[in-house]
Scaffold this active site. Structure first.
Site, PDB file in Angstrom:
ATOM      1  CG  PHE A  80      -1.929  -1.091   1.230  1.00  0.00           C
ATOM      2  CD1 PHE A  80      -2.893  -1.171   0.235  1.00  0.00           C
ATOM      3  CD2 PHE A  80      -1.902  -2.071   2.206  1.00  0.00           C
ATOM      4  CE1 PHE A  80      -3.822  -2.200   0.228  1.00  0.00           C
ATOM      5  CE2 PHE A  80      -2.823  -3.106   2.212  1.00  0.00           C
ATOM      6  CZ  PHE A  80      -3.784  -3.172   1.221  1.00  0.00           C
ATOM      7  NE  ARG A  97      -3.207  11.372  -8.200  1.00  0.00           N
ATOM      8  CZ  ARG A  97      -4.506  11.516  -8.119  1.00  0.00           C
ATOM      9  NH1 ARG A  97      -5.039  12.677  -7.694  1.00  0.00           N
ATOM     10  NH2 ARG A  97      -5.327  10.523  -8.464  1.00  0.00           N
ATOM     11  CB  CYS A 124       3.816  28.321 -21.127  1.00  0.00           C
ATOM     12  SG  CYS A 124       3.280  29.202 -22.598  1.00  0.00           S
ATOM     13  CD  GLU A 125       2.472  22.541 -22.147  1.00  0.00           C
ATOM     14  OE1 GLU A 125       1.480  22.236 -22.834  1.00  0.00           O
ATOM     15  OE2 GLU A 125       3.650  22.386 -22.526  1.00  0.00           O
TER      16      GLU A 125
END
Length: 430
Positions: A290, A328, A358-359
């Site tokens: 885990f 994520r 810059c995306e």
């Protein structure tokens, strides 16, 4: 003082709001932490980690079972050291992670080494460290480990990771148990692979391994994979190939939004009920791997509002954290709950929380109703797993600092990177 929705907290309820509506962590001011250490800033709770660990430990009381913490989820030395103190083993997927475990005081004899691409140097490193077991993921890897172990005068402890072709019902990027995934040896080839392993002179078969994915929110995929593993163990033992332990992997999900994953107690009960039905007179040892379930809701990312931007009714809360700090959402379209630390009396606006990278994929949350004063500090919750470990320097952005709350004490467990750190290993042309 009012608690934040308990489903987003570990048993000690580490997040709350005071009478003024300010969000606190472990009773400490997140505003003060942002002021002292700057943002973006990862914040973890020792008490939350320990409380979650104890739930798993209690669920395994009286059973021959070990949890090997999945280092890829959260690899800071302080956190790994905490798990070592709690008695955890470790699941690593690289030589670098193994080095981190040892540097943090972890016992290499409690380490399992997974991953599809172990290099020769990594295999030598692991054999020299005397790890507990290699989780082998292909026949060529089996041959390579046998050759290197022979060169070193050792017998390598191995389990074969079996791909049971079970759908974990999770995001395709974190599904690992289907035949189209790169992980493990196909179930149909497993018997032949074990025969080959048994014939190689420098290997010692220890067990069998299966891990079907991450952020799994139902018990049924775990049980389906277990049934396929147990049927294979029966076949192996009928041929005289003894299985000393079952490594059932990890992958138990947490609540980010409205998920209802099994509790540690419920999952362990279901798995061990099935194991006991299979073999009432004594079980092999059981290993779990885990990661997210132990640390995911024990950490958050603090970020400051830079601008509140209105594009003809489309609102953007531009903050100083970005996809390089928390990958994520961009990678998995993942949901993270957002809380304003200091909402005050600001009006509520529905906005996308975005960063300065810059995306167009640089977003942390979509269409959230938030009360945003000009000096707003935001907490991105459930960021304790696959947050800092996946951070990068894209757009030449230094990675964030990390702190661990320990009662009334705050430990700086990772300094903020500087531009000097980023440039240190680069050279200009003469």
């Amino acid at each position: 003082m009012s608690a934040i929705d308990a489903t987003f907290n570990t048993p000690d309820g580490w997040l709350s709001r005071n009478a003024q509506g300010e969000l606190l962590a472990g009773g400490l001011s997140l505003l003060a932490l942002a002021g002292e250490y700057g943002t973006p800033l990862y914040v973890y709770s020792r008490q939350a980690i320990e409380a979650t660990w104890q739930r798993f430990a209690q669920a395994l009381t009286g059973r021959d079972a070990r949890i090997c913490f999945a280092v890829k989820a959260s690899s800071n030395l302080a956190i790994l050291g905490l798990f070592a103190q709690l008695g955890a083993g470790f699941d690593v997927v690289s030589g670098g992670e193994l080095a981190r475990v040892i540097a943090a005081g972890g016992d290499p004899r409690k380490v399992v080494f997974s991953g599809v691409g172990k290099s020769g140097d990594e295999i030598r490193q692991a054999l020299a460290a005397d790890i507990a077991c290699f989780n082998v993921e292909s026949l060529p890897e089996l041959e390579r480990i046998n050759q290197i172990a022979g060169e070193m005068g050792k017998r390598a402890p191995v389990s074969l990771r079996i791909n049971p072709d079970v759908d974990a019902a999770t995001h395709p990027y974190i599904s690992t148990g289907l035949k189209e995934n790169k992980f493990g040896i196909p179930h149909s080839q497993a018997l032949a692979a074990y025969r080959q392993a048994a014939a190689l002179p420098h290997l010692q078969i220890h067990g069998i391994d299966c891990h079907i994915g991450s952020q799994i929110t139902e018990a049924s995929p775990f049980l389906a994979a277990l049934d396929r593993v147990l049927a294979l163990v029966d076949q192996l033992e009928a041929e005289g190939i003894a299985i000393g332990h079952l490594d059932l992997g990890g992958g138990l999900g947490i609540r980010y939004d409205n998920e209802t994953p099994p509790t540690p107690e419920a999952l362990m009960q279901a798995l061990f009920d099935r194991l006991t039905q299979w073999r009432p007179d004594g079980l092999p040892g059981v290993t779990f791997e885990f990661g997210r379930a132990l640390v995911g809701n024990a950490g958050l990312l603090l970020t400051c509002l830079e601008y509140l931007k209105d594009n003809e009714g489309q609102h953007f809360a531009v903050v100083d954290a970005a996809m390089n700090d928390l990958m994520r959402p961009a990678l998995y379209q993942a949901y993270h709950r957002v809380e304003v630390v200091n909402p005050g009396n600001a009006p509520v606006v529905t906005a996308d929380v975005v960063g300065p990278v810059c995306e167009s994929g640089d977003w942390l949350a979509r269409k959230r109703p938030l009360a945003l004063p000009p000096d707003a500090v935001l907490a991105i919750l459930s960021a304790g797993a696959y947050g800092s470990t996946m951070a990068s320097n894209y757009n030449s952005r230094p990675r964030p600092a990390e702190v661990l709350i320990d009662g009334k004490h705050v430990h700086l467990i990772r300094e903020r990177e500087t531009m000097a750190d980023l440039l240190r290993h680069e050279k200009r042309l003469p």
